[in-house]
Each structure stands twice: as structure tokens, then as C-alpha cells.
Design a protein around this motif. Structure first.
Motif, mmCIF file in Angstrom:
data_model
loop_
_atom_site.group_PDB
_atom_site.id
_atom_site.type_symbol
_atom_site.label_atom_id
_atom_site.label_comp_id
_atom_site.label_asym_id
_atom_site.label_seq_id
_atom_site.Cartn_x
_atom_site.Cartn_y
_atom_site.Cartn_z
ATOM 1 N N HIS A 7 0.858 -1.197 0.000
ATOM 2 C CA HIS A 7 0.000 0.000 0.000
ATOM 3 C C HIS A 7 0.889 1.240 0.000
ATOM 4 O O HIS A 7 1.830 1.343 0.791
ATOM 5 N N TRP A 8 0.584 2.173 -0.899
ATOM 6 C CA TRP A 8 1.329 3.431 -0.963
ATOM 7 C C TRP A 8 0.346 4.602 -0.972
ATOM 8 O O TRP A 8 -0.714 4.534 -1.621
ATOM 9 N N THR A 9 0.730 5.664 -0.290
ATOM 10 C CA THR A 9 -0.094 6.871 -0.257
ATOM 11 C C THR A 9 0.800 8.091 -0.501
ATOM 12 O O THR A 9 1.991 7.960 -0.816
ATOM 13 N N LYS A 10 0.210 9.259 -0.304
ATOM 14 C CA LYS A 10 0.960 10.499 -0.502
ATOM 15 C C LYS A 10 2.149 10.575 0.442
ATOM 16 O O LYS A 10 3.190 11.163 0.112
ATOM 17 N N LYS A 11 2.053 9.941 1.615
ATOM 18 C CA LYS A 11 3.168 9.937 2.563
ATOM 19 C C LYS A 11 4.390 9.213 1.982
ATOM 20 O O LYS A 11 5.522 9.489 2.384
ATOM 21 N N ASP A 12 4.146 8.307 1.061
ATOM 22 C CA ASP A 12 5.243 7.560 0.436
ATOM 23 C C ASP A 12 5.776 8.247 -0.808
ATOM 24 O O ASP A 12 6.684 7.727 -1.467
ATOM 25 N N GLY A 13 5.193 9.408 -1.168
ATOM 26 C CA GLY A 13 5.668 10.146 -2.332
ATOM 27 C C GLY A 13 4.683 10.198 -3.483
ATOM 28 O O GLY A 13 4.947 10.862 -4.504
ATOM 29 N N LEU A 14 3.542 9.498 -3.366
ATOM 30 C CA LEU A 14 2.512 9.534 -4.400
ATOM 31 C C LEU A 14 1.995 10.964 -4.545
ATOM 32 O O LEU A 14 1.849 11.691 -3.554
ATOM 33 N N ALA A 15 1.713 11.390 -5.786
ATOM 34 C CA ALA A 15 1.310 12.786 -6.011
ATOM 35 C C ALA A 15 0.027 13.148 -5.276
ATOM 36 O O ALA A 15 -0.113 14.255 -4.751
ATOM 37 N N HIS A 16 -0.937 12.219 -5.212
ATOM 38 C CA HIS A 16 -2.218 12.484 -4.549
ATOM 39 C C HIS A 16 -2.846 11.158 -4.155
ATOM 40 O O HIS A 16 -2.627 10.138 -4.823
ATOM 41 N N ASN A 17 -3.646 11.145 -3.095
ATOM 42 C CA ASN A 17 -4.283 9.902 -2.651
ATOM 43 C C ASN A 17 -5.489 9.529 -3.506
ATOM 44 O O ASN A 17 -5.957 8.387 -3.452
ATOM 45 N N TYR A 18 -6.042 10.494 -4.272
ATOM 46 C CA TYR A 18 -7.146 10.199 -5.189
ATOM 47 C C TYR A 18 -6.504 9.804 -6.515
ATOM 48 O O TYR A 18 -5.911 10.622 -7.206
ATOM 49 N N THR A 19 -6.614 8.541 -6.862
ATOM 50 C CA THR A 19 -5.907 8.009 -8.035
ATOM 51 C C THR A 19 -6.903 7.420 -9.033
ATOM 52 O O THR A 19 -8.025 7.042 -8.670
ATOM 53 N N PHE A 20 -6.468 7.342 -10.307
ATOM 54 C CA PHE A 20 -7.357 6.882 -11.371
ATOM 55 C C PHE A 20 -6.787 5.645 -12.050
ATOM 56 O O PHE A 20 -6.493 4.663 -11.387
ATOM 57 N N LEU A 21 -6.589 5.722 -13.342
ATOM 58 C CA LEU A 21 -6.128 4.556 -14.089
ATOM 59 C C LEU A 21 -4.606 4.431 -14.043
ATOM 60 O O LEU A 21 -3.907 5.380 -13.705
ATOM 61 N N MET A 22 -4.116 3.240 -14.429
ATOM 62 C CA MET A 22 -2.685 2.946 -14.366
ATOM 63 C C MET A 22 -2.240 2.241 -15.636
ATOM 64 O O MET A 22 -3.058 1.662 -16.363
ATOM 65 N N LYS A 23 -0.933 2.260 -15.855
ATOM 66 C CA LYS A 23 -0.351 1.535 -16.986
ATOM 67 C C LYS A 23 1.090 1.157 -16.657
ATOM 68 O O LYS A 23 1.831 1.958 -16.092
ATOM 69 N N GLY B 159 -9.104 8.174 -2.663
ATOM 70 C CA GLY B 159 -8.636 8.845 -1.456
ATOM 71 C C GLY B 159 -7.731 8.030 -0.565
ATOM 72 O O GLY B 159 -7.274 8.531 0.476
ATOM 73 N N ASP B 160 -7.420 6.796 -0.923
ATOM 74 C CA ASP B 160 -6.571 5.945 -0.071
ATOM 75 C C ASP B 160 -5.349 5.440 -0.839
ATOM 76 O O ASP B 160 -4.831 4.363 -0.565
ATOM 77 N N GLY B 161 -4.891 6.192 -1.830
ATOM 78 C CA GLY B 161 -3.678 5.829 -2.547
ATOM 79 C C GLY B 161 -3.866 4.639 -3.473
ATOM 80 O O GLY B 161 -4.942 4.413 -4.038
ATOM 81 N N ILE B 162 -2.823 3.844 -3.619
ATOM 82 C CA ILE B 162 -2.861 2.663 -4.487
ATOM 83 C C ILE B 162 -2.479 1.422 -3.691
ATOM 84 O O ILE B 162 -1.738 1.485 -2.704
ATOM 85 N N TYR B 163 -2.997 0.275 -4.151
ATOM 86 C CA TYR B 163 -2.700 -1.024 -3.558
ATOM 87 C C TYR B 163 -2.160 -1.937 -4.652
ATOM 88 O O TYR B 163 -2.513 -1.804 -5.824
ATOM 89 N N MET B 164 -1.323 -2.869 -4.217
ATOM 90 C CA MET B 164 -0.831 -3.879 -5.142
ATOM 91 C C MET B 164 -0.905 -5.246 -4.469
ATOM 92 O O MET B 164 -0.469 -5.408 -3.335
ATOM 93 N N VAL B 165 -1.496 -6.227 -5.172
ATOM 94 C CA VAL B 165 -1.583 -7.605 -4.690
ATOM 95 C C VAL B 165 -0.788 -8.475 -5.666
ATOM 96 O O VAL B 165 -0.991 -8.391 -6.878
ATOM 97 N N GLU B 166 0.140 -9.273 -5.137
ATOM 98 C CA GLU B 166 0.886 -10.196 -6.001
ATOM 99 C C GLU B 166 0.873 -11.589 -5.400
ATOM 100 O O GLU B 166 0.546 -11.780 -4.227
ATOM 101 N N ASN B 167 1.245 -12.557 -6.226
ATOM 102 C CA ASN B 167 1.235 -13.957 -5.812
ATOM 103 C C ASN B 167 -0.108 -14.330 -5.191
ATOM 104 O O ASN B 167 -0.195 -14.769 -4.051
ATOM 105 N N LEU B 168 -1.154 -14.140 -5.974
ATOM 106 C CA LEU B 168 -2.501 -14.426 -5.495
ATOM 107 C C LEU B 168 -2.662 -15.891 -5.116
ATOM 108 O O LEU B 168 -3.537 -16.241 -4.333
ATOM 109 N N ASP B 169 -1.796 -16.752 -5.671
ATOM 110 C CA ASP B 169 -1.865 -18.181 -5.351
ATOM 111 C C ASP B 169 -1.412 -18.483 -3.930
ATOM 112 O O ASP B 169 -1.679 -19.559 -3.407
#
Length: 975
Positions: A15-31, A320-330
Motif C-alpha cells: 500500500h502506498w499513499t501520498k506519505k510515500d511520495g505519491l502525487a495524490h491519494n485520489y488516483t485513477f487509471l494505471m499503466k 482517497g486511499d492511494g494505491i494497492y498492489m496484490v501479487e502472488n494471489l496463489d
């Protein structure tokens, strides 16, 4: 019974938010683009390399801070779609953002997403669309609408005909585009089926037979070449020909906008129960059950987008809560929230659907069909053995060992290691115990084996054992041993291996690879292999890739892969080669692995100090992609005056970034050098020159990336260049040669003078030797003859007056005695004058001969021993010979008078350049009082030893045990 749902376990998330350097906690699409993640936010663009964010705002060229989406196809440039700011182009070479007038027209100002095919770019949001051509730079607004359930297109709002009213809350879905099979597709609104669009014109139907009667809300390609198509309440899986091969039911009236299929078959989708509401779900590939990702991650706000990258990492943006990443779902986790104590001791499979495992406090059942965990016993099992082949199940606790029928086996806290014709074998501390059933069906102890080879470890405890019909393998903490087993409970040692293991290195586990004839050994310092196909020549060899790793446990899976559990995590070897490693950065619940087990359904169960993790194991393990490591320039230039040279680099690793290792080298043949990750590489104190730079990186689960090359030219001051340094060196060498010639000439003169002095000294020495010899000869001839004459005359006179004059007779007797003593003393003095008698061996022989003559008439046995190791001709300083003779004569006289000895030992030896000359007896010894009084004999000895400079005299005596007179001196005489 306590039941805990298995499918409700935690996910491996970040989990990353603005405290970690993200530009804003309200985020949209990614690539994902070139190894980095590009994130649209409410305050510009964020680019994430796995460790840090780089942000771009209005100051960097954006017309609007609301970056919503990106061009989702790979291209040389990246298009940014903003709200009320139009389309932007990110120039990677210049690291800048640009826009152009033709990208700001009409509906281009309010776009969410975009796709590219050839030179055509299509952007869209809800029911509006925009088209432009990169080559012609022409653009136009596209107005899609539904007419009689069919998608229609107009280039102006007022030209639309027979428009079907839209209701996004009930039956309408947003407009959508997709690129598939090199075609641009359009769908959505209230239109049924999918249309092909080319050059901003609708050209025909796509997959009409399977999808022509459905309002499509989303479409995306899958890794197998097929596709996923979504409608309200359903997701369809299609093959490349358009045939529906599977379907997944969604919550009622929800439609999917984004869909991905993972490598394990799971479906990840963003669904919309209402127009402005999004939820993300993950659908099980076979059970087709699903869970909400937001709930699982405990997100504090609604989600706004979902994205699955090339490595099956699931990214979630929020409102409003930054971005999340889930890996190794298995990866499935069982930890402290599910069981009382997370330290796992043992794992096995109870039946086809149940896994039994034990912690340090209780044992549990994991029911795979019911997705639940329940307590099996309120006691822990140290060991669980279950075999379908012989229907044997053995459980071992602190207090008892029993089988599945609850029949007791009389061994406490043991570990079952196998069975053969002898019975059931258990390992208990330092012994192997064998049990058989008696006539009453009770297990009885048949034999105990112990005292196995320990190697360098004094602790005799066993680590593991393997029981075969005719052979038994045993490992103690410090040795591996192979025994032959005979039917009468006899073990015969065939061979033991221990020399390779260090004194502090413990063996933790070992496994036989019988098909290949190898034995694998896990120790506190690494992993070893023993090729036992030829026992006589078999040697233990270390696996270099796991050197200095504390390996705890070993397991072979059904694919022949060796899994190594260590204090650093998991390692997988194929054919003896390290393929992949896992640690906490890879998703492990803990790096400290305690046990590993593979179930029948080919899931790998991994016990740790902090719980249990299980994952599928249906195919050979592969590495993950290595990190991207790039030089930001192909050519770097610097000057030596800077001291530290900063070389900007670009590194990204969206997985396992915490385990990132980076290395560089300054030439092709030099060694790799580790350095910590920063935005630049710092090289200090590099001399002027041209260097070829190499850069590479790896994470725990990857191999090293392909080395990237760059050039570095370091300029310097004229005195730093090799030519100047070479000239200085040549000048110095010339000076040294010239000065050396002068010194050599002077040394030759000194050498000639020294040779002359040495020659004179040698001549003087020879002359002195001749003089000493002549004096000794003359003294012997004159003094000896005269004393001998006096003795003879006195003896003749005594004979003539014998019996006539008693007083005169006594006087003549004293003259005779003193003459003889004077002659003897004079003989010693004359002997010492002769230079040839300064040799150590000659002195020893002189004293030895005197002793033999002296003790011959006494009732004392005389023993001598000499050990000079080639030092017989060692020359002692002048006058040493006489003092040594007097000292040993004094000692022999004292032995004869006072010692009452029966044995005397004369000894001379040289060891480490130390001469030891001694005489010992077995007499009554010298008392402490006598030693303190220091009689004349002892005083004389000490006085004479003082004349010998560095020589020492020691007198060792114990009452009743004899006395030893010991003289010691160095062969150098000055030390």
C-alpha cells in the motif's frame, strides 16, 4: 470445534499513499510502461519504479492536474488523457510533457482513456469519443449512439437519428473500445454486439454469432489468445475464434468494465452495480466463487480503477486511499489470526481433502473442500507420518507416540524415520529404536542403536535417518554414515563422511534422491551433495549458490525439484542448479522455514516461524523477470578534480524491490562491485582515462539482468596522465640507477676493506690457535715432566725411609698426593688451552671419559646420552671448556661424596638453538636447608657459570628423589 474459513485468508499486498511520495491519494487509471507503473492522480502524474515516485504536475507542462488515463498500447510515446486538459504526449527522451492544438479540440478536453492502432488514436469517456491521426494530425469528434439496438456513429450531435434514450442505472453501459486481433472494436451504450471501427468509420460486426445479442460493457484479450467479454451479470470466456468456452456469473445487474485473466485462471474484474459505483472482485477459476478485493484489503475509500500488469500483479487505485498492489494471489496464508501459535512443526495429508499440521501448542485440520480450519488435537505433534502404500499413520507428541488406530508405541517425542523387515524405526535424541508388534498386538522395543559417528560435533544427537531394507543412512550433527543392515538387527558401518563439515557446522536434514543416486545434506552453513553411486570414491561437495546459508529442511516434489527451506527463505533447485529463491519480499509469511510438504493435489505447504503458507506446484518453477537497470546516458564525462563522480541510472523493480541487488564494473574483465540503490552510481577517486561501464541487477526471485553498457571519460590534470607519470617514473629510475652505481662503488670499496680485515682476523686467529697449541704443548712438556719427576722422587724417598721416620714419611706422602692433584688440574688447564678442544662435542667426550673413569671404581652406574643433530663441531667461546669441565667435575665429586646414588645420567642436547648440558642422579637429594646454606661446591659452580656470560645454571632437587644440575645456553652465545 473451532472453524476458520481458509478462503478468507490475508493477501500479499502493498500500500502506498501520498506519505510515500505519491502525487495524490485520489488516483485513477494505471499503466505498466518500460518496467514502471504510471499512475493518474488528482494532482498530476506519478511514475513508480518499485521504491520511489517521480511526479509531474502543471509545472511540468500539464494543462490540467487531473490525469485520468493513458494510451494502453506499447508505443514510442505515451499519451496522457486528462480531464479538461486534453491529450498530452510524454517525451521520454527529454523527460517532459508536451501538448499540441490538434489534441485540445472539442471532446478531447474530457477524455478518460485512449487506444492506438497504427497511426489512429481513439479516446473516450462515458458516451463521448475523439479521434486523431498521428501522421496527418487531423482530428474529429465522434458521436456514438444506439439506434434500434445497433451502434451508430455521427460526426455531429445534430446529425444523430432515431436515438434510443440511455439509462445507465438500469440497462445502459458506458461506451468502450478494445484492440483485439489487430482490429479496433467499439461497444457499449444500449447497443448489442461489437462493431469494428476503421478510419473513424464503422466497418462491420465482430463475433456476431456469440455476442451479437448481448450489450457488451467490457472486452479484453487473455494470455492464451482468447478474450473476456462482459455484460450485465455475466463474464464470458471466448477462444480466438469467438466461441464461448466458459462463463462467470456476477452480482445481479452489475456490469464489468475491466477484466483480466491471471495465469492461474482466476478472473479479476472491476464491476459496477450502479453507474458511479465500482467494486473489484476476484473469481475462482473452477469454483467460480468470488470475493471483493476492497473488503479483503480493508480499503478506507471506494476503488476507482483496477489493472493487472505483465507479471500478474493486481493494482488497485482508490478515491482517497492511494494505491494497492496484490501479487502472488496463489499464496494462501494461515497465521496467528487463524491458529493459536504460528510456529509450525509438522505437515502431512490425512486424506484426499484434509491437510493435518501442527504448531507448538495444537494440531489442526485444513479441510480443502470446506475451505476451513479446525482443531484436531489440543496437543502438538512433533512428527506426523502418513503413508497410503502401507496404510501406516504415526503421530508423535511430547508424551506419547501412537498410530491412527490409537495403538501406543513406547517412544516419547521421537520421530518416525521408516520401516523395513525389522519393524518400525524411530529416531530419539542420540539413538535409533526399532519396534515390532508382539503376539498380543502391542508394540515392543526390539533393538536400540547408538554411538554413531559424531564428526567434529561433540553432541551425539541424530539429525535424520533413512531406513531401507538392507541399508540405513544416519546423520548426526556432524557426520553422515551409511550402514549395512542384516536381519538379526545388526548394523555394519560401510562408510562415514565428516571431514568437510566445519567444527561449528550442524547437519539439520538430508534427503535421498534414489533415481539419480544422490544424497542431499542441509547444514547450518549450506547445502551439500553426495554422489553415492560409487561408495568407495563418493565425496561430499558443497553447492556454491547456497554457501553460508543456514538450511533447515529438504523436500523433493513430484516434478523432481528440490525445495530447500532455510533461515533466508525458500530455494528451488532443478538438476542441482539453483533456479529460484523466495523470501518475505516474494510473499513468504516469514523467511524462517521449518518444514515443507507437497500434497496430492500438488500444492506446496510451507511451515514457518510465523505460520503456514501454501501455493500451487503444478509446473516447474521459473524466475520472475529481473529488474530493469539502465544507464540514463550512453556517454558520461567527468574530471578527476571532482573526486566523487555521479552517474545517473534508472532502475525499476515492481516486485521484490526490498531485495534488490545492484552491481557495476569498470571493464569487461574486472570484478562486479555491489552498491546500494540510489538515483545515481557514485564512483570515487577514479584516475583519468576511458572506461567501459557495466550495470546489472537482480532480486530474490530473479536472475541477474543483462548487463547494460555505457562509457565514462575522466579527464584530469597533466600530471595525472599515464604519459607524465611514466616520464616521472623513468626519471626516477635513471636517478636510482645512477645513485645505485655510486652506492655499489662505495660498497665494493667497503667490501674490499672488509675482506682485508677478515683476512687479517683469520690470520690472527690461526696464529692464536698455533700459539695456544704450542703453549699447551710446551706447558705439558715442561710442567708435566717436572711434576711427574717430583711425584716419582717423593715416591722413591718414601720407600727408602719407610718405617724409619714416620713424620718424614707423612710429609713425603702429602708431597706425592698434592703433586698428583696439581698434575691432574694442570692437565685440565693445558687441555683447555688447545683451541681444538673448544668444540662442543670434544668437551662432552672429555667430561664423559672423566666420568667413566671416576665412577668405575664406585658402586654407581654411569649413563650418557648425546643428541647434537650435527652441532658436534660447534665452537664455544674461549675458556668455556675449562669452566664446564670444572663444574661437572665438582658435580660428580659431590655425587660420590653425598648423594648415595646408584645411577648417574650425563646428557647433552640441542633443540631450537638451545643447548642443554646436564647431570642427574637418583640419590638422596639436597634439602631446602642445604640449598639455602649454599655450600662451597654450589658456590663454586655458580661462580664459574657467571664467567660464561649468558649461560644459566639450574639446580633441581627433591629430598629422596635425586638432584639435577642443568646448564643452558644459546648457540648464538649472545642471546
Amino acid at each position: 470445534m473451532v472453524n476458520t474459513p481458509l478462503f478468507g485468508q490475508e493477501l500479499f499486498m502493498h500500500h502506498w499513499t501520498k506519505k510515500d511520495g505519491l502525487a495524490h491519494n485520489y488516483t485513477f487509471l494505471m499503466k505498466e510502461h518500460k518496467g514502471k507503473l504510471w499512475i493518474g492522480t488528482d494532482d498530476g502524474l506519478s511514475v513508480f519504479d518499485g521504491k520511489s515516485f517521480k511526479n509531474y504536475t502543471i509545472k511540468d507542462g500539464l494543462k490540467s492536474p487531473y490525469v485520468i488515463g493513458f494510451n494502453e498500447n506499447y508505443s514510442d510515446s505515451l499519451y496522457l488523457f486528462t480531464w479538461r486538459g486534453g491529450i498530452h504526449v510524454f517525451d521520454e527522451t527529454a523527460d517532459s510533457i508536451k501538448t499540441y492544438p490538434y489534441l485540445q479540440k472539442g471532446t478531447a478536453e474530457k477524455l478518460h482513456k485512449g487506444l492506438r492502432i497504427k497511426d489512429d488514436i481513439y479516446g473516450w469517456q462515458w458516451n463521448a469519443s475523439f479521434y486523431f491521426n498521428e501522421k496527418t494530425r487531423k482530428s474529429k469528434n465522434l458521436y456514438f449512439y444506439t439506434s434500434d439496438s445497433t451502434m451508430a456513429l455521427s460526426y455531429a450531435k445534430d446529425l444523430r437519428r432515431n436515438i434510443t434514450p440511455l439509462d445507465f442505472d438500469t440497462n445502459t453501459v458506458p461506451l468502450g473500445f478494445a484492440r483485439y486481433q489487430n482490429k479496433m472494436l467499439v461497444f457499449g451504450l444500449l447497443s448489442k454486439g461489437i462493431k469494428i471501427i476503421e478510419d473513424a468509420q464503422i466497418k462491420g460486426e465482430f463475433f456476431q454469432e456469440s455476442l451479437g445479442d448481448k450489450v457488451i460493457s467490457g472486452f479484453n484479450k487473455t494470455n492464451d489468445g482468447g478474450a473476456l467479454a462482459g455484460t450485465r451479470g455475466m463474464i464470458y470466456k471466448l477462444n480466438p475464434n469467438g466461441d464461448i468456452t466458459d462463463s462467470y456469473k456476477l452480482p445481479t445487474n452489475s456490469y464489468p468494465s475491466k477484466m483480466y485473466q491471471l495465469a492461474n485462471g482466476s478472473i479479476v474484474a472491476a464491476i459496477h452495480p450502479k453507474n458511479y459505483t465500482q467494486q473489484c472482485i476476484i473469481i475462482h477459476p473452477t469454483k467460480k466463487t468470488y470475493f471483493y478485493l476492497e473488503k479483503k484489503l480493508r480499503i478506507k475509500s471506494a476503488s476507482s480503477g483496477i489493472y493487472v500488469d505483465s507479471q500478474d500483479r493486481i493494482w488497485l487505485t482508490t478515491q482517497g486511499d492511494g494505491i494497492y498492489m496484490v501479487e502472488n494471489l496463489d499464496f494462501k496464508y494461515i497465521n496467528i489470526e487463524d491458529i493459536e501459535s504460528p510456529h509450525i512443526l509438522a505437515i502431512n495429508q490425512l486424506d484426499s481433502s484434509k491437510i493435518i499440521f501442527s504448531s507448538t501448542t495444537k494440531s489442526y485440520i485444513a479441510d480443502l473442500e470446506k475451505d476451513s480450519i479446525s482443531i484436531y488435537e489440543d496437543v502438538p505433534f512433533k512428527d506426523i507420518y502418513i503413508s497410503e502404500e502401507d496404510s501406516l499413520k504415526v503421530f508423535s507428541t511430547y508424551t506419547k507416540t501412537f498410530n491412527y488406530e490409537n495403538e501406543l508405541i513406547p517412544v516419547l517425542w521421537g520421530e518416525f524415520v521408516g520401516k523395513n523387515k525389522g519393524g518400525l524405526w524411530f529416531m530419539q535424541e542420540d539413538s535409533l529404536k526399532v519396534f515390532q508388534k508382539d503376539k498380543l498386538g502391542k508394540y515392543q522395543l526390539q533393538k536400540v542403536f547408538w554411538r554413531f559417528p559424531k564428526g567434529n560435533i561433540e553432541i551425539p544427537n541424530l539429525s535424520s535417518a533413512v531406513i531401507q531394507e538392507n541399508k540405513v543412512w544416519v546423520t548426526t550433527k556432524g557426520a553422515v554414515s551409511l550402514y549395512e543392515y542384516s536381519g538379526n538387527y545388526k548394523l555394519t558401518l560401510i562408510k562415514s563422511w565428516d571431514s568437510i563439515f566445519k567444527e561449528w557446522e550442524w547437519i539439520n536434514d538430508f534427503k535421498l534422491d534414489e533415481p539419480n543416486g544422490y544424497l542431499w545434506i542441509a547444514t547450518t552453513d549450506g547445502l551439500y551433495i553426495l554422489d553415492y553411486k560409487s561408495i568407495e570414491t563418493a565425496k561430499v561437495k558443497k553447492i556454491k549458490s547456497l554457501d553460508k546459508v543456514n538450511c533447515n529442511t529438504l523436500t523433493f516434489d513430484h516434478l523432481g525439484q528440490l525445495w530447500v527451506g532455510s533461515m533466508n527463505g525458500l530455494a528451488v533447485l532443478q538438476d542441482g542448479i539453483l533456479i529460484r529463491e523466495f523470501d518475505e519480499s516474494s510473499g513468504l509469511i516469514s523467511d524462517q522455514i521449518t518444514t515443507i510438504f507437497e500434497s496430492k493435489c500438488h500444492r506446496l505447504w510451507i511451515g514457518t516461524h510465523r505460520g503456514l503458507i501454501h501455493m500451487p506446484n503444478r509446473s516447474l518453477v521459473k524466475n520472475i523477470a529481473p529488474p530493469i537497470t539502465l544507464w540514463k546516458q550512453r556517454q558520461y564525462n567527468s574530471h578527476s578534480k571532482l573526486g566523487a563522480i555521479q552517474l545517473p541510472i534508472d532502475v525499476s523493480a515492481l516486485s521484490e524491490m526490498s531485495s534488490l541487488r545492484l552491481q557495476y564494473k569498470l571493464s569487461k574483465n574486472s570484478d562486479w562491485i555491489d552498491f546500494p540503490y540510489q538515483n545515481s552510481l557514485t564512483i570515487s577517486n577514479q584516475p583519468p582515462g576511458n572506461y567501459k561501464l557495466y550495470l546489472r541487477g537482480k532480486t530474490t526471485g530473479s536472475e541477474w539482468s543483462i548487463p547494460q553498457e555505457a562509457s565514462l571519460e575522466v579527464e584530469g590534470y597533466f600530471w595525472e596522465y599515464l604519459l607524465f607519470k611514466g616520464g616521472i617514473i623513468i626519471l626516477i629510475l635513471i636517478s636510482i640507477v645512477y645513485y645505485s652505481n655510486i652506492l655499489v662503488k662505495k660498497e665494493k670499496e667497503k667490501s674490499s676493506e672488509l675482506k682485508k680485515i677478515l683476512k687479517q682476523k683469520t690470520a690472527a686467529q690461526d696464529k692464536l690457535t698455533r700459539v695456544r697449541k704450542e703453549i699447551a704443548q710446551d706447558f705439558h712438556d715442561e710442567m708435566g715432566n717436572k711434576l711427574a719427576s717430583i711425584t716419582v722422587l717423593a715416591d722413591l724417598a718414601a720407600m727408602k725411609i719407610k718405617g724409619k721416620d714416620e713424620d718424614t714419611e707423612k710429609i713425603l706422602s702429602r708431597i706425592e698426593t698434592q703433586s698428583k692433584q696439581l698434575y691432574t688440574g694442570t692437565r685440565d688447564f693445558i687441555w683447555s688451552i688447545d683451541a681444538q678442544n673448544d668444540e662442543l662435542g670434544v668437551i662432552y667426550d672429555y667430561i664423559k671419559d672423566f666420568g667413566e673413569e671416576f665412577f668405575d671404581d664406585l658402586d654407581i652406574r654411569y649413563h650418557t646420552h648425546k643428541e647434537l643433530a650435527g652441532h658436534d663441531q660447534l665452537l664455544l667461546p674461549q675458556s668455556w671448556s675449562l669452566q664446564l669441565v670444572f663444574i661437572f667435575k665438582e658435580a660428580m665429586t659431590n655425587i660420590a661424596k653425598y648423594a648415595h646414588a646408584t645411577h648417574v645420567y650425563l646428557s647433552l642436547s640441542i633443540k631450537n638453538n638451545l643447548v642443554t648440558f646436564s647431570i642427574k642422579d637418583n640419590g638422596v637429594g639436597i634439602s631446602d636447608d642445604q640449598m639455602t646454606k649454599n655450600g662451597n661446591g654450589l658456590k663454586n659452580m655458580k661462580a664459574r657459570i657467571n664467567k660464561l656470560g649468558t649461560a644459566t645454571l639450574n639446580i633441581e632437587s627433591n629430598t629422596g628423589k635425586g638432584t639435577a644440575i642443568i646448564i643452558q645456553f644459546n648457540t648464538n652465545f649472545d642471546e
